[in-house]
Design a protein around this motif. Structure first.
Motif, short mmCIF file in Angstrom:
data_model
loop_
_atom_site.label_atom_id
_atom_site.label_comp_id
_atom_site.label_asym_id
_atom_site.label_seq_id
_atom_site.Cartn_x
_atom_site.Cartn_y
_atom_site.Cartn_z
N ILE A 131 0.85 -1.20 0.00
CA ILE A 131 0.00 0.00 0.00
C ILE A 131 0.88 1.25 0.00
O ILE A 131 0.65 2.19 -0.77
N ALA A 132 1.91 1.27 0.84
CA ALA A 132 2.78 2.45 0.97
C ALA A 132 3.49 2.76 -0.35
O ALA A 132 3.63 3.94 -0.71
N ILE A 140 0.12 12.92 6.69
CA ILE A 140 0.50 13.29 8.06
C ILE A 140 0.11 12.11 8.94
O ILE A 140 -1.04 11.67 8.92
N ILE A 141 1.07 11.61 9.72
CA ILE A 141 0.83 10.47 10.61
C ILE A 141 0.89 11.01 12.04
O ILE A 141 1.91 11.58 12.45
N ALA A 158 5.25 3.54 8.88
CA ALA A 158 4.50 4.31 7.88
C ALA A 158 5.31 5.52 7.42
O ALA A 158 5.39 5.81 6.22
N LYS A 159 5.94 6.22 8.36
CA LYS A 159 6.76 7.38 8.01
C LYS A 159 7.90 6.96 7.09
O LYS A 159 8.24 7.64 6.12
N LYS A 160 8.51 5.84 7.39
CA LYS A 160 9.64 5.35 6.61
C LYS A 160 9.21 4.94 5.19
O LYS A 160 9.94 5.20 4.23
N ASN A 164 6.67 11.46 1.00
CA ASN A 164 5.95 12.70 1.28
C ASN A 164 5.10 12.59 2.54
O ASN A 164 3.94 12.98 2.57
N SER A 165 5.69 12.00 3.59
CA SER A 165 4.96 11.83 4.85
C SER A 165 5.70 12.53 5.98
O SER A 165 6.90 12.79 5.92
N GLU A 166 4.92 12.84 7.00
CA GLU A 166 5.43 13.49 8.20
C GLU A 166 4.85 12.76 9.40
O GLU A 166 3.66 12.41 9.40
N LEU A 167 5.66 12.52 10.43
CA LEU A 167 5.22 11.83 11.64
C LEU A 167 5.27 12.78 12.82
O LEU A 167 6.29 13.45 13.04
#
Length: 193
Positions: A131-132, A140-141, A158-160, A164-167
């Motif tokens: 999925i990722a 944004i997590i 999930a961040k890893k 384009n994600s932020e934890l």
């Protein structure tokens, strides 16, 4: 072009709960139309939750709309699972549940037992890594720093894996989106949209 925000509650939670109404209000203040997703949680699996969400999404979104999806716990799983196909502008994953295929060996056995064999058989087919890889939207997590190792692991993974994600970890918060600290952080994020 419209701006729409879908809000997917956690397992067993009705959208009339105060916290979800508050989140809807945060989006309204940004002139983003909130749509609270009603889910039939009883005796269904995550695949049915996904179908229920997609039907409501497709009824309300036109090409060119800016779409935001916020989900909590199982609602965050639903948002995450559908993001590769629906391609929202942004998703906010609040306390993403650790019930993907990769998580099953790591979670407490009573958590799996509580959700039953039927749901477990679906969890075992949901590969977070797959999925990722296909997720292209800004993500944004959020997670409370008192939610436990399983949720922390899922958030960090999930961040890893999601580009384009932020934890963001929220101090002093457990698995409770109604917590004042959790709502404050969600409000801050929505105000920046």
């Amino acid at each position: 072009m419209s701006k729409i925000a879908f809000i997917i509650p956690g397992f067993g939670c009705p959208t009339k709960n105060k916290e979800y109404q508050q989140i809807a209000g945060f989006f309204k203040k940004k002139n983003i139309k909130p749509i609270l997703i009603e889910t039939d949680w009883k005796r269904n699996t995550h695949l049915e939750y996904v179908v229920q969400f997609k039907e409501q999404y497709l009824r309300n979104v036109d090409n060119g709309d800016q779409v935001y999806v916020l989900g909590f716990s199982f609602g965050a799983m639903t948002a995450c699972i559908t993001a590769p196909e629906l391609k929202p502008t942004m998703q906010i994953l609040c306390s993403l549940s650790p019930f993907f295929k990769e998580d099953i060996p790591l979670v407490k056995s009573w958590w799996i037992k509580y959700h039953g064999k039927h749901r477990k058989s679906v969890f075992e087919k949901l590969s977070f890594s797959d999925i990722a890889k296909k997720t292209v939207c800004k993500t944004i997590i959020l997670a409370g720093n008192k939610e436990g190792n399983e949720v922390e692991h899922r958030a960090k993974d999930a961040k890893k894996k999601i580009k384009n994600s932020e934890l963001v970890f929220i101090d002093g918060v457990n698995h409770n989106i109604a917590d004042e600290g959790y709502l404050k952080k969600i409000k801050e994020i929505i105000e920046k949209i």
